[in-house]
Design an enzyme around this catalytic site. Structure first.
Site, PDB file in Angstrom:
ATOM      1  N   TYR A   1     187.740 138.245  57.966  1.00 40.93           N
ATOM      2  CA  TYR A   1     188.046 137.342  56.779  1.00 40.93           C
ATOM      3  C   TYR A   1     186.834 136.289  57.002  1.00 40.93           C
ATOM      4  CZ  TYR A   1     191.358 138.340  53.349  1.00 40.93           C
ATOM      5  OH  TYR A   1     191.819 138.830  52.017  1.00 40.93           O
TER       6      TYR A   1
ATOM      7  N   GLU B   1     186.327 133.483  54.432  1.00 39.25           N
ATOM      8  CA  GLU B   1     186.400 132.616  53.152  1.00 39.25           C
ATOM      9  C   GLU B   1     185.659 131.436  53.610  1.00 39.25           C
ATOM     10  OE1 GLU B   1     190.235 132.313  51.282  1.00 39.25           O
ATOM     11  OE2 GLU B   1     190.465 134.361  51.348  1.00 39.25           O
TER      12      GLU B   1
ATOM     13  N   ASP C   1     171.062 136.913  33.528  1.00 36.92           N
ATOM     14  CA  ASP C   1     171.408 138.107  34.240  1.00 36.92           C
ATOM     15  C   ASP C   1     170.790 139.250  34.279  1.00 36.92           C
ATOM     16  OD1 ASP C   1     172.856 140.222  35.147  1.00 36.92           O
ATOM     17  OD2 ASP C   1     174.605 139.887  33.634  1.00 36.92           O
TER      18      ASP C   1
ATOM     19  N   THR D   1     173.016 142.127  40.158  1.00 36.34           N
ATOM     20  CA  THR D   1     173.613 143.174  41.014  1.00 36.34           C
ATOM     21  C   THR D   1     172.387 143.265  42.285  1.00 36.34           C
ATOM     22  OG1 THR D   1     172.518 145.225  39.906  1.00 36.34           O
ATOM     23  CG2 THR D   1     174.728 144.465  39.323  1.00 36.34           C
TER      24      THR D   1
ATOM     25  N   LYS E   1     171.186 148.112  41.685  1.00 32.89           N
ATOM     26  CA  LYS E   1     170.074 148.918  40.709  1.00 32.89           C
ATOM     27  C   LYS E   1     168.781 148.914  41.204  1.00 32.89           C
ATOM     28  CE  LYS E   1     173.735 147.689  37.297  1.00 32.89           C
ATOM     29  NZ  LYS E   1     174.077 146.897  36.173  1.00 32.89           N
TER      30      LYS E   1
ATOM     31  N   ARG F   1     175.909 148.308  46.902  1.00 34.99           N
ATOM     32  CA  ARG F   1     176.706 147.840  45.637  1.00 34.99           C
ATOM     33  C   ARG F   1     177.188 146.421  45.766  1.00 34.99           C
ATOM     34  NH1 ARG F   1     177.849 150.423  41.549  1.00 34.99           N
ATOM     35  NH2 ARG F   1     176.613 152.299  42.228  1.00 34.99           N
TER      36      ARG F   1
HETATM   37  C1  LIG Z   1     175.311 146.447  35.820  1.00 34.87           C
HETATM   38  C2  LIG Z   1     175.456 145.017  35.106  1.00 34.87           C
HETATM   39  C3  LIG Z   1     176.459 144.075  35.479  1.00 34.87           C
HETATM   40  C4  LIG Z   1     177.698 144.597  36.005  1.00 34.87           C
HETATM   41  O1  LIG Z   1     177.385 145.035  37.492  1.00 34.87           O
HETATM   42  P1  LIG Z   1     178.711 145.538  38.118  1.00 34.87           P
HETATM   43  O2  LIG Z   1     178.081 145.457  39.789  1.00 34.87           O
HETATM   44  O3  LIG Z   1     178.903 146.958  37.838  1.00 34.87           O
HETATM   45  O4  LIG Z   1     179.926 144.825  38.186  1.00 34.87           O
HETATM   46  C5  LIG Z   1     176.559 142.920  34.819  1.00 34.87           C
HETATM   47  N1  LIG Z   1     175.417 142.641  33.897  1.00 34.87           N
HETATM   48  C6  LIG Z   1     174.438 143.282  33.627  1.00 34.87           C
HETATM   49  C7  LIG Z   1     173.592 142.974  32.604  1.00 34.87           C
HETATM   50  C8  LIG Z   1     174.258 144.657  34.186  1.00 34.87           C
HETATM   51  O5  LIG Z   1     173.442 145.622  33.830  1.00 34.87           O
END
Ligand SMILES: *Cc1c(COP(=O)(O)O)cnc(C)c1O
Length: 483
Positions: free
Chosen positions: A69, A71, A246, A275, A278, A284
């Protein structure tokens, strides 16, 4: 860059021994893990949001860091004994800052959605909560009177966000009702130009002037072109909004210096989320980058919206970010884009219709209505032939978000496997072959179904075989042998 180090036999031994340990407790789980690498090896994966993390990234996750943990933040934990987690988190954050040229990095978010929640609340804290505390002469929220607290809560729940519409390629977490962001914010969205399919900055500006959002959000998961973040920041500044980007999908292209200058969100946005699994090819997870003005607020992600961090995943993030800082990653990112272009051109040449007529990034969106199909039918037929994609709405989609009219294809995963532009042209041929030999099934009422389809006899076998031959030339996790 494929995962060359995997050819090292010690890597194979590490995974094999690890699975033997798992098997001794729950063999079905060991079997499922073993079956997953075989499934991944056997599928022509075009899912734009997926990739293959390196053995080093995978191994960094499977260990006792998970037991801790932690935090709080580096050096300021609510638990004792966080020396090694501090090391891990500070190295991950340092790599993130250096790689992206960010003033501050927060590597605790467990996923992209968590990173976005941290970012929303950091902006709300900075722009709404802090001024309210100051007005009340309070140091923190616990010092507010019941009345001031009630007023502040109403104010926090009464803010606006402007983001890209879902069917133009925006994301659910950008203020859409099924997601908590849509319940937190009053949302309005900007679409794309109906003629060109591109973001129309004048329209974004007009919407921002009228709506006056607290947050202007840019970023997408199904837009095949690029966004000029300098212009987005100008628009945000003009209306007093905070620009949040994002980059969940395209972080790997930023890390790999394919997107620079106006196309790199980091120097332009006050806050950037992503993320890590990707195009960035890590574990992940999620991450927030921001300028110094938001750093303190972002660091309160836990306890604001997160529980304890996942130290083993932060370790894997650090490894992935170290990989992305190697010059070879820039070659990878460039090949991702070159491959996407080759795939798009291959499809166009064979008569496919693409949203915006092509791609500038790692993904393309096929408008399968050109083949007389829905996205659901196309997705199923492609899967029958060993090609893994996902259906996706196209702008102003007549078939809605469930059946859709689009198939999204992306190249990060196949590029990691080592496919090149010639390989992508062959993939285009396989996709076109399947889609042009698929016809809609008949629904109960005698009309064309939106779900069922008929794939001509023999096509699935023939295409699967060609896909398997192509994949055999580019082994995934070469050297890992679990038999
Ligand atoms: C994939 C994605 C997310 C969410 O990601 P997770 O790890 O699945 O929660 C948020 N914003 C965009 C633009 C994404 O493509």
């Amino acid at each position: 860059m494929t995962h060359e180090p995997a050819a090292d036999p010690t890597v194979s031994t590490a995974f094999r021994s690890g699975l033997d340990v798992v098997r001794s407790v729950e063999p079905r789980i060991a079997d499922a893990i073993g079956a997953e690498i075989e499934d991944q090896r056997a599928s022509l994966k075009l899912i734009a949001s997926e990739n293959y993390a390196s053995p080093a990234v995978l191994l960094a996750m499977g260990n006792w860091l998970s037991d801790k943990y932690a935090e709080g933040t580096v050096g300021r934990r609510f638990y004792a004994g966080c020396r090694n987690v501090d090391t891990v988190e500070s190295i991950a954050a340092e790599h993130a800052r250096e790689l992206f040229g960010a003033q501050h990095a927060y590597v605790q978010p467990h996923s992209g959605i968590d990173a976005n929640l941290v970012a929303f609340w950091a902006v709300l804290a900075q722009r709404v909560e802090s001024p309210a505390l100051e007005r009340a002469g309070a140091r923190q929220v616990n010092d507010l009177s019941e009345e001031d607290w009630a007023t502040l809560r109403r104010e926090l729940g009464n803010q606006r966000m402007l983001g890209m519409s879902l069917d133009a390629g925006g994301h659910l977490t950008h203020g859409f009702r099924p997601n908590i962001s849509g319940k937190m914010f009053e949302q309005r969205s900007y679409g794309t130009d109906p003629e060109t399919g591109l973001v129309d900055y004048d329209a974004v500006r007009a919407a921002a002037r009228e709506f006056r959002p607290l947050i202007l959000i840019a970023g997408y998961s199904a837009y095949p072109r690029l966004i000029n973040f300098r212009i987005m920041r100008e628009i945000a500044d003009e209306v007093g909004a905070t620009l949040m980007v994002d980059m969940a999908h395209f972080a790997g292209l930023v890390a790999g210096k394919v997107l620079t200058g106006d196309l790199d969100p980091v120097p332009h946005a006050q806050i950037v989320t992503t993320t890590t699994h990707k195009s960035l090819r890590g574990p992940r997870g999620g991450m927030v980058l921001c300028d110094d003005s938001l750093a303190d607020q972002v660091d309160r992600g836990c306890p604001m919206v997160l529980g304890g961090p996942l130290p083993h995943v932060m370790a894997a993030k650090a490894v992935a970010l170290a990989e992305a800082r190697q010059p070879a990653f820039q070659g990878y990112a460039q090949r991702v884009v070159d491959n996407a272009r080759a795939l798009a051109e291959g499809l166009l040449r064979r008569g496919a219709r693409l949203v915006t007529g092509g791609t500038d990034n790692h993904l393309a969106l096929i408008d399968v209505s050109g083949y007389g199909l829905t996205g659901r039918q196309a997705e199923g037929a492609l899967l029958d032939a060993g090609i893994v994609t996902n259906r996706n709405a196209v702008p102003r989609d007549p078939n809605g978000a469930w059946y859709t009219s689009g198939i999204r294809v992306g190249t990060p995963a196949l590029t990691t496997r080592g496919l090149d532009t010639a390989g992508m042209d062959e993939v285009a041929e396989l996709i076109d072959t399947v889609l042009s030999r698929t016809t809609p099934g008949t629904a109960k009422n005698g009309k064309a179904s939106k779900a069922t389809y008929r794939l001509e006899e023999g096509v699935a076998d023939q295409v699967s075989k060609r896909a398997a031959d192509l994949l055999a030339k580019h082994p995934l996790y070469p050297g890992i042998d679990l038999s």
